[in-house]
Design a protein around this motif. Sequence first.
Motif, PDB file in Angstrom:
ATOM      1  N   GLU A   6      40.276  44.602  43.209  1.00 19.08           N
ATOM      2  CA  GLU A   6      41.222  44.702  42.097  1.00 19.08           C
ATOM      3  C   GLU A   6      42.647  44.891  42.602  1.00 19.08           C
ATOM      4  O   GLU A   6      42.862  45.463  43.673  1.00 19.08           O
ATOM      5  CB  GLU A   6      40.883  45.879  41.169  1.00 19.08           C
ATOM      6  CG  GLU A   6      39.518  45.847  40.534  1.00 19.08           C
ATOM      7  CD  GLU A   6      38.515  46.732  41.233  1.00 19.08           C
ATOM      8  OE1 GLU A   6      37.520  47.136  40.614  1.00 19.08           O
ATOM      9  OE2 GLU A   6      38.730  47.020  42.445  1.00 19.08           O
ATOM     10  N   SER A  21      44.198  42.123  38.186  1.00 20.33           N
ATOM     11  CA  SER A  21      43.498  40.959  38.725  1.00 20.33           C
ATOM     12  C   SER A  21      42.312  41.455  39.536  1.00 20.33           C
ATOM     13  O   SER A  21      42.340  42.544  40.104  1.00 20.33           O
ATOM     14  CB  SER A  21      44.414  40.129  39.620  1.00 20.33           C
ATOM     15  OG  SER A  21      45.551  39.672  38.928  1.00 20.33           O
ATOM     16  N   CYS A  22      41.297  40.633  39.586  1.00 16.23           N
ATOM     17  CA  CYS A  22      40.119  40.946  40.390  1.00 16.23           C
ATOM     18  C   CYS A  22      39.651  39.650  41.037  1.00 16.23           C
ATOM     19  O   CYS A  22      39.264  38.705  40.339  1.00 16.23           O
ATOM     20  CB  CYS A  22      39.027  41.549  39.529  1.00 16.23           C
ATOM     21  SG  CYS A  22      37.449  41.797  40.373  1.00 16.23           S
ATOM     22  N   ILE A  23      39.718  39.613  42.359  1.00 19.85           N
ATOM     23  CA  ILE A  23      39.289  38.437  43.115  1.00 19.85           C
ATOM     24  C   ILE A  23      37.889  38.677  43.645  1.00 19.85           C
ATOM     25  O   ILE A  23      37.620  39.714  44.265  1.00 19.85           O
ATOM     26  CB  ILE A  23      40.251  38.134  44.261  1.00 19.85           C
ATOM     27  CG1 ILE A  23      41.643  37.837  43.708  1.00 19.85           C
ATOM     28  CG2 ILE A  23      39.757  36.962  45.080  1.00 19.85           C
ATOM     29  CD1 ILE A  23      42.683  37.610  44.785  1.00 19.85           C
ATOM     30  N   ARG A  72      39.763  34.350  32.799  1.00 15.42           N
ATOM     31  CA  ARG A  72      39.291  34.056  34.148  1.00 15.42           C
ATOM     32  C   ARG A  72      39.770  32.694  34.577  1.00 15.42           C
ATOM     33  O   ARG A  72      39.954  31.789  33.736  1.00 15.42           O
ATOM     34  CB  ARG A  72      37.756  34.145  34.212  1.00 15.42           C
ATOM     35  CG  ARG A  72      37.015  33.123  33.401  1.00 15.42           C
ATOM     36  CD  ARG A  72      35.513  33.453  33.369  1.00 15.42           C
ATOM     37  NE  ARG A  72      34.921  33.381  34.680  1.00 15.42           N
ATOM     38  CZ  ARG A  72      33.737  33.961  34.991  1.00 15.42           C
ATOM     39  NH1 ARG A  72      33.075  34.649  34.074  1.00 15.42           N
ATOM     40  NH2 ARG A  72      33.263  33.850  36.214  1.00 15.42           N
ATOM     41  N   LYS A  76      40.071  29.927  41.025  1.00 14.98           N
ATOM     42  CA  LYS A  76      40.640  30.952  41.903  1.00 14.98           C
ATOM     43  C   LYS A  76      39.702  32.142  42.092  1.00 14.98           C
ATOM     44  O   LYS A  76      40.075  33.135  42.712  1.00 14.98           O
ATOM     45  CB  LYS A  76      41.976  31.446  41.344  1.00 14.98           C
ATOM     46  CG  LYS A  76      43.061  30.386  41.302  1.00 14.98           C
ATOM     47  CD  LYS A  76      44.370  30.960  40.784  1.00 14.98           C
ATOM     48  CE  LYS A  76      45.469  29.909  40.780  1.00 14.98           C
ATOM     49  NZ  LYS A  76      46.753  30.438  40.263  1.00 14.98           N
ATOM     50  N   THR A  78      38.935  34.423  40.101  1.00 17.90           N
ATOM     51  CA  THR A  78      39.702  35.581  39.669  1.00 17.90           C
ATOM     52  C   THR A  78      39.511  35.829  38.182  1.00 17.90           C
ATOM     53  O   THR A  78      39.510  34.888  37.379  1.00 17.90           O
ATOM     54  CB  THR A  78      41.195  35.382  39.983  1.00 17.90           C
ATOM     55  OG1 THR A  78      41.358  35.177  41.380  1.00 17.90           O
ATOM     56  CG2 THR A  78      41.999  36.604  39.571  1.00 17.90           C
ATOM     57  N   TYR A  80      41.183  38.331  35.071  1.00 17.06           N
ATOM     58  CA  TYR A  80      42.392  39.079  34.753  1.00 17.06           C
ATOM     59  C   TYR A  80      42.157  39.986  33.550  1.00 17.06           C
ATOM     60  O   TYR A  80      41.314  39.710  32.693  1.00 17.06           O
ATOM     61  CB  TYR A  80      43.538  38.120  34.417  1.00 17.06           C
ATOM     62  CG  TYR A  80      43.831  37.114  35.489  1.00 17.06           C
ATOM     63  CD1 TYR A  80      43.311  35.813  35.426  1.00 17.06           C
ATOM     64  CD2 TYR A  80      44.634  37.434  36.580  1.00 17.06           C
ATOM     65  CE1 TYR A  80      43.582  34.887  36.403  1.00 17.06           C
ATOM     66  CE2 TYR A  80      44.912  36.502  37.575  1.00 17.06           C
ATOM     67  CZ  TYR A  80      44.375  35.235  37.472  1.00 17.06           C
ATOM     68  OH  TYR A  80      44.637  34.301  38.447  1.00 17.06           O
TER      69      TYR A  80
END
Length: 126
Positions: A6, A21-23, A72, A76, A78, A80
């Motif tokens: 995060e 954000s969370c990758i 999302r 990516k 990711t 959000y």
Amino acid sequence: QVQLVESGGGLVQAGGSLRLSCIASGRTFSRYAMGWFRQAPGKEREFVATINWSGVRPYYADSVKGRFTISRDNAKNTVYLQMNSLQPEDTAVYYCATGGFQNSAPIVAEYEYDYWGQGIQVTVSS
């Protein structure tokens, strides 16, 4: 190994905005639901928002509905969480989580998520 990281937390005044954000890595991100939870000091962790694997079915806790938006970007890896009109009661550690392979219905229960991020602090001052 699945990892969720995060970012975007911090300190903001009441009425302000933040975007978390969370990758994700280590699994086919686009096939799984993503969720955001939070834990305030002295309280249990609670559901905030979730989005299904295809990104067409966001679902929110009543406490954030109309203020927060989950989205999302599968290209990516990711997810959000756009948080607007923040209030001091939104202060918490926010966690992203992944689970629910190709789910249709919203997933709000913690036990249905099998991987979690380390959490990120969001503090809203009055």
